[in-house]
Enzyme design. Structure first.
Site, mmCIF file in Angstrom:
data_model
loop_
_atom_site.group_PDB
_atom_site.id
_atom_site.type_symbol
_atom_site.label_atom_id
_atom_site.label_comp_id
_atom_site.label_asym_id
_atom_site.label_seq_id
_atom_site.Cartn_x
_atom_site.Cartn_y
_atom_site.Cartn_z
ATOM 1 N N CYS A 15 -20.811 84.472 30.476
ATOM 2 C CA CYS A 15 -19.845 85.301 29.749
ATOM 3 C C CYS A 15 -18.704 84.427 29.255
ATOM 4 O O CYS A 15 -18.017 83.799 30.053
ATOM 5 C CB CYS A 15 -19.302 86.406 30.648
ATOM 6 S SG CYS A 15 -20.563 87.572 31.151
ATOM 7 N N CYS A 50 -22.955 89.088 34.846
ATOM 8 C CA CYS A 50 -23.537 88.130 33.901
ATOM 9 C C CYS A 50 -23.200 86.686 34.262
ATOM 10 O O CYS A 50 -23.664 85.760 33.619
ATOM 11 C CB CYS A 50 -23.153 88.448 32.467
ATOM 12 S SG CYS A 50 -21.417 88.263 32.084
ATOM 13 N N CYS A 55 -23.390 92.963 30.652
ATOM 14 C CA CYS A 55 -24.245 92.728 31.813
ATOM 15 C C CYS A 55 -25.425 91.889 31.333
ATOM 16 O O CYS A 55 -25.522 91.549 30.156
ATOM 17 C CB CYS A 55 -24.668 94.033 32.500
ATOM 18 S SG CYS A 55 -25.767 95.091 31.556
#
Length: 136
Positions: free
Chosen positions: A90, A86, A12
């Site tokens: 990511c 995110c 996250c």
């Protein structure tokens, strides 16, 4: 021939709430049967204290964890990558299983709201454990 132990990375933004709670649940539910990692794209200085309290209520201590920066190496070494808000930061590696869990961010929320997030994460992690460890 033995199967490689599954490895899960929870990601996250701040690695202070959702991903830490998910990692705590996975460690609790799967023990050492699954390698557990968590990281954030922009890690906070410390774990969200309300998330710590919510997890303590169910007997899971995440106080020993600290927010960590997401590295390509962590992602590449994981067989499952679970993202939680995110976005595009990511990394994606072919051959990995990716899941994006839409969850409220516990940042700035009270304990009642964080309990709901904690319980939703528990349910998702239980399903993940069942899938990764079907003979358990």
């Amino acid at each position: 021939m033995t199967d490689k132990k599954p490895s899960v990375l929870f990601v996250c933004v701040h690695n202070a709430g959702r991903s830490q709670m998910a990692a705590g649940w996975l460690r609790h539910l799967a023990g050492d049967s699954v390698e557990v990692r968590s990281a954030g794209s922009a890690p906070a200085d410390q774990i969200n204290s309300v998330a710590v309290d919510a997890m303590a209520e169910v007997g899971i201590d995440i106080t020993g964890q600290s927010p960590k920066i997401l590295t390509p190496e962590d992602s590449e070494a994981s067989s499952v990558v679970v993202t939680m808000g995110c976005g595009d930061v990511c990394p994606y590696f072919p051959g990995q299983r990716h899941e994006d869990w839409k969850l409220d961010d516990p940042a700035g929320q009270g304990i009642d709201a964080v309990r709901l997030i904690r319980d939703e994460i528990r349910d998702r992690v239980q399903a993940l454990v069942k899938d990764l460890l079907p003979n358990r």
